[in-house]
Structures are given as C-alpha cells and as structure tokens.
Write an enzyme that holds these catalytic residues in place. Structure first.
Site, mmCIF file in Angstrom:
data_model
loop_
_atom_site.group_PDB
_atom_site.id
_atom_site.type_symbol
_atom_site.label_atom_id
_atom_site.label_comp_id
_atom_site.label_asym_id
_atom_site.label_seq_id
_atom_site.Cartn_x
_atom_site.Cartn_y
_atom_site.Cartn_z
ATOM 1 N N LYS A 127 6.268 14.021 -13.359
ATOM 2 C CA LYS A 127 5.299 13.619 -12.339
ATOM 3 C C LYS A 127 4.039 14.424 -12.547
ATOM 4 O O LYS A 127 4.080 15.523 -13.120
ATOM 5 C CB LYS A 127 5.855 13.893 -10.932
HETATM 6 P P1 NAD Z 1 -0.900 3.699 -2.607
HETATM 7 O O1 NAD Z 1 -1.948 4.705 -2.831
HETATM 8 O O2 NAD Z 1 -1.052 2.365 -3.228
HETATM 9 O O3 NAD Z 1 -0.677 3.473 -1.040
HETATM 10 C C1 NAD Z 1 -0.407 4.519 -0.165
HETATM 11 C C2 NAD Z 1 -0.503 3.955 1.252
HETATM 12 O O4 NAD Z 1 -0.035 4.937 2.165
HETATM 13 C C3 NAD Z 1 -1.917 3.613 1.675
HETATM 14 O O5 NAD Z 1 -1.909 2.435 2.441
HETATM 15 C C4 NAD Z 1 -2.305 4.797 2.546
HETATM 16 O O6 NAD Z 1 -3.300 4.461 3.519
HETATM 17 C C5 NAD Z 1 -0.980 5.100 3.191
HETATM 18 N N1 NAD Z 1 -0.902 6.457 3.700
HETATM 19 C C6 NAD Z 1 -1.394 7.600 3.176
HETATM 20 N N2 NAD Z 1 -1.106 8.628 3.969
HETATM 21 C C7 NAD Z 1 -0.389 8.133 4.998
HETATM 22 C C8 NAD Z 1 0.216 8.688 6.138
HETATM 23 N N3 NAD Z 1 0.150 10.010 6.374
HETATM 24 N N4 NAD Z 1 0.889 7.876 6.985
HETATM 25 C C9 NAD Z 1 0.971 6.550 6.740
HETATM 26 N N5 NAD Z 1 0.424 5.963 5.681
HETATM 27 C C10 NAD Z 1 -0.254 6.744 4.830
HETATM 28 O O7 NAD Z 1 0.465 4.386 -3.049
HETATM 29 P P2 NAD Z 1 1.810 3.684 -3.556
HETATM 30 O O8 NAD Z 1 1.743 3.618 -5.021
HETATM 31 O O9 NAD Z 1 2.082 2.469 -2.753
HETATM 32 O O10 NAD Z 1 2.851 4.830 -3.199
HETATM 33 C C11 NAD Z 1 3.467 4.919 -1.911
HETATM 34 C C12 NAD Z 1 4.815 5.564 -2.051
HETATM 35 O O11 NAD Z 1 5.613 4.796 -2.958
HETATM 36 C C13 NAD Z 1 4.781 6.991 -2.639
HETATM 37 O O12 NAD Z 1 5.818 7.749 -2.089
HETATM 38 C C14 NAD Z 1 5.067 6.751 -4.109
HETATM 39 O O13 NAD Z 1 5.579 7.896 -4.756
HETATM 40 C C15 NAD Z 1 6.085 5.642 -3.993
HETATM 41 N N6 NAD Z 1 6.268 4.866 -5.223
HETATM 42 C C16 NAD Z 1 5.236 4.171 -5.761
HETATM 43 C C17 NAD Z 1 5.457 3.466 -6.951
HETATM 44 C C18 NAD Z 1 4.374 2.644 -7.601
HETATM 45 O O14 NAD Z 1 4.689 1.949 -8.574
HETATM 46 N N7 NAD Z 1 3.142 2.637 -7.120
HETATM 47 C C19 NAD Z 1 6.706 3.492 -7.562
HETATM 48 C C20 NAD Z 1 7.741 4.192 -6.958
HETATM 49 C C21 NAD Z 1 7.499 4.876 -5.789
#
Ligand code: NAD
Length: 436
Positions: A127
C-alpha cells in the site's frame, strides 16, 4: 435541496450504556495484528512464522517537495509499504488523505496480502499513501505531487516487483501519471507497473466498477445463504466514491431500496429510497451527495439506520465498540478496508449480523487489477463481458471457500477468510524456505 433533519428522519438511538466505554485502540495496524492473531491461533502457527507474517517486508518513507501554483515550495510525506512478496509481486493502492500515517499504510498493506490470497491471485500485498489534503491542491499540483512521489518510490516499483492502483482520492488520471513517470525513468512504456489506468492507456474494461461489482456479488451470496431476497430490502452506503457509488447503483438495479448515502460532507436519507441518478447529479453539480433532496443525517447516524444492508465504503475504524450495539443491519458488507474494529466485530456477530469482511467484500478491485496486469503483459485486451464473468466467478468461488473454512472452524466469515488467506501465504512461505 437538502433539508434539515425533522421528525420523520431516523432518530439516533437515545439508549446509552450505563457505564462509560473504555477508549478503544483505533490504530488500524493494531487491529490488523489482532485479526491476524486470531487466524494464527486457529492455524497454530509457531512464534517465528507469526513474526515473519506480521511484519511488513519493506517500508519506504519519502519526502515529496513540490512547487505549488503560487511558486512556494511545500514538502509532503509519502509512504510505500510492501507487506509480502511470498506469492508474487506486491500489489496495493495509493491513498491521498490528510489522515495517512505509516501505521495505516502498514495495516492496509497487510490486508492486501490476505485479500490477494483469499481470491487466490498471484500477488502479495502493498500500500502507499501521501499525508495530504489533495482536494485543496489544483490539478497541476496533484500532478506534480503524484509524479514526484512516483519518482521517489520508483526504486521499489515494477510490473514484476510492486504494482500500485487507485485508493481514496486517487483516480485513473493519477494512475496515468504514475505509469508515465515510471516509464520515463525506464526509457520505455511499461503498462503493467500500475493498474486502474484509463482504458486508452492499457486499463481494463470494468476496473472502475470492479470493487463495487465484487462487493455486490458478495452481498448477493450472503443474502442467498440467509434466504433473504434482495428485492425489497433496504440499504445504506457510507462513502459515495469509487467503491460506494457503484455499490449503491448495483443495489438499486437489484431492486434494493437505498435509503441513505453519504460522503465527507455528511449523509442524505429518504425512507422511500433515493434515486442514484439524482444523487450522482447532485454530487457532480454541487460537489456532495448532501445536495440531493432528502433529509440530512450525519455519517454516524447513517451507520445506525434500521436497514437490512449496511455498506461502509469510506475509511477504517468507523464501526467501534461504542456504536456497534446500535448497528441494526443484518448484512454489513465492508467495501472499505478496516471499517470494523475487532471489538465491534464481536458485538455485531453476537447480535446476529453477517459481516462480509473487507478482504472478501472489496476484493473485486484487486481481482480486476490482476486481469488488467495480465492484459497489459500480453498486450491482449478482453471484452467487458469476459472481465465481468471472470470477476463474478472469482468472487463467488472465494465466498464459498471462505464460508466453508468458517464452517469447518466454527467461526465467523472474517476469521474464516483470514484462516484461508494466512494459511495460503504461510504455505508458500514455508515451501520457499528462509534465505540464506
Ligand atoms: P474515493 O476517493 O473514490 O471515495 C471516498 C469517498 O469517501 C468519497 O465519497 C468521500 O467523500 C468519502 N469520505 C471521505 N471521508 C469520509 C468520512 N469521514 N465519512 C464518510 N465519507 C467519507 O475512494 P474509494 O476508492 O471509493 O475508497 C473507499 C474505500 O474503499 C477505502 O477504504 C478503500 O481502501 C476501499 N477500497 C477501494 C478500492 C478501489 O478499487 N478504489 C478497492 C478496494 C478497497
């Protein structure tokens, strides 16, 4: 327009425990270690193996000086942690967030190792992250930050060494800059050094919605096993980004009433069900889901709504020992990494909720990242239906493997997933032996 909470909005539970609850350790690395410890106990791992598997293989901390648009110089701190390369090159996203710490990145890298092993793809875990409020930076500043960070960590990257991907507040555009910067250091174009790229640059069909699609398939598996028809159930989704927004759409398409969604500005609730088309328009035009018509709720309130399915899709440590007793969902699908603390896990389980653990629920992202890497290495690109069917098969098979392992050890899905994953990584580590 969003309205203030009124009498029809779900009131947060007024019940409070009689005694104050002792503060919980919310350091994600600490709870990643506790989760690992549970699986290690089931597997009866010896002390030496536990030590090897609980430590990251490499940790790189870099200073990233960039010139702001104002011509002033600012220095940010960035990390890249490789937890394991036992099963193949390490793989894991890059997060831009003000809350990024070395321990958070270490936890996320460890979870990546287990996740890749759960879906049985030939990667280890890594990561990366930068401690930055990137929303306050211009596009040009974001580009300079990404490029300088990439050049600082390039010494550990490569299609056969360590392969980044998007995470919180990084997008396919950031991945394109990483690919281009790394390629410049090599003198030729290396598509496979990063995944989650735009399709025109060697990205895979279906990667953008892959995390959500895998999460939806896992929810479908859980619901089937509970004999709960998805159509007509209710759901709440915390975090309306890449993972959360697509999960909400897939749930809506399956006839689930998505009554609440949120982002960093707060949440929006409509007991009749929100229309994702309108939420998307509000997010695009007004910058937040809270601009959708409905009743405003907080992110904390969203977690306690009386819904069938809860999807935490933002950050870690949001379901804790304190609020877990008030979580009413029957299925908690962890689209985010590490949203539930180990104490909260125990409380949810004793209340009868099925928690689909992050290392299974959000493994669709890394699964299609693997497909993207394979396509890049072969320079042969698949049709969207091929990607989708491989993804669905992978997640359904992983769910069955996890459920079967949990059944065999008479435990919950998270511990089952960890036993499966840690067991696979331990086997490879043992067979490879210890150098020198
Ligand atoms: P992203 O940046 O696309 O979206 C994050 C979202 O969370 C945004 O809408 C933001 O406004 C919101 N957010 C931020 N802080 C917040 C808070 N305190 N309370 C509520 N909402 C909040 O990110 P993502 O890629 O969708 O990642 C989100 C989660 O999914 C993370 O834990 C990430 O590790 C996990 N994840 C993502 C992927 C991927 O392919 N993008 C894969 C596996 C896991």
């Amino acid at each position: 327009m969003a309205t203030k909470r009124n009498a029809t909005a779900p009131a947060p539970s007024r019940r409070r425990p009689a005694a104050p609850i002792a503060p919980e350790n919310l350091n994600p690395y600490e709870f990643a270690l506790r989760q690992f410890g549970r699986a290690a106990d089931f597997l009866k791992l010896d002390a030496g193996t536990r030590e090897v598997l609980s430590q990251p293989k490499r940790q790189l901390i870099v200073s990233i000086p960039i010139k702001l648009d104002s011509k002033k110089i600012r220095v940010f701190t960035g990390y890249r942690v490789q937890h394991s390369i036992a099963r193949g090159p390490s793989k894991g996203g890059i997060r831009f967030h003000p809350g990024v710490t070395l321990d958070e990145v270490k936890a996320l890298a460890m979870w990546m190792t287990w996740k890749c092993a759960v879906v049985n793809i030939p990667f280890g875990g890594a990561k990366g992250g930068i401690t930055v409020d990137s929303k306050k930076l211009s596009m040009d500043e974001n580009e300079r930050l990404t490029r300088r960070y990439t050049s600082e960590i390039a010494i550990v990257l490569g299609h056969d060494r360590d392969i980044p991907a998007p995470d919180v507040y990084t997008t396919p555009q950031h991945m394109a800059w990483i690919m281009d910067t790394f390629s410049m250091t090599q003198g030729y174009s290396t598509l496979g050094v990063v995944t989650g790229k735009p399709i025109s640059l060697g990205g895979s069909a279906g990667r953008n919605e892959a995390t959500a699609e895998g999460c939806f398939v896992a929810i479908d598996e859980a619901a089937k096993r509970m004999r709960l028809p998805l159509k007509g159930t209710t759901a709440a989704v915390q975090g309306y980004g890449n993972a959360g927004s697509h999960v909400a759409r897939f749930l809506e398409e399956a006839g689930v009433k998505v009554v609440a969604v949120s982002d960093s500005n707060g949440g929006i609730f409509d007991k009749k069900g929100l229309r994702m088309e309108l939420v998307n328009a509000a997010k695009k035009e007004r910058g937040s889901v809270t601009a959708t018509r409905g009743e405003k709720i907080t992110n904390a309130e969203l977690l306690e709504l009386p819904v069938d399915i809860l999807v935490p899709a933002a950050l870690e440590g949001v379901i804790t020992r304190e609020n877990a007793p008030r979580v009413k969902a029957r299925i908690v699908a962890e689209a985010a990494n590490g949203p539930t603390t180990p104490d909260a896990d125990d409380i949810l389980r004793s209340n009868g909720a099925v928690v689909i653990p992050d290392i299974l629920a959000n493994a669709g992202g890394v699964t299609v990242s693997y497909f993207e890497w394979v396509q890049d290495l072969y320079s042969f690109f698949w049709d969207p239906e091929v990607v989708r069917s491989h993804l669905e098969r992978t997640i359904r098979r992983a769910y069955e493997d996890v459920a079967e392992t949990a059944r065999r050890h008479d435990t919950d899905l998270r511990t089952g997933a960890l036993i499966l994953a840690v067991g696979r990584v331990e086997e490879t580590t043992r067979i490879r032996g210890l150098f020198p």
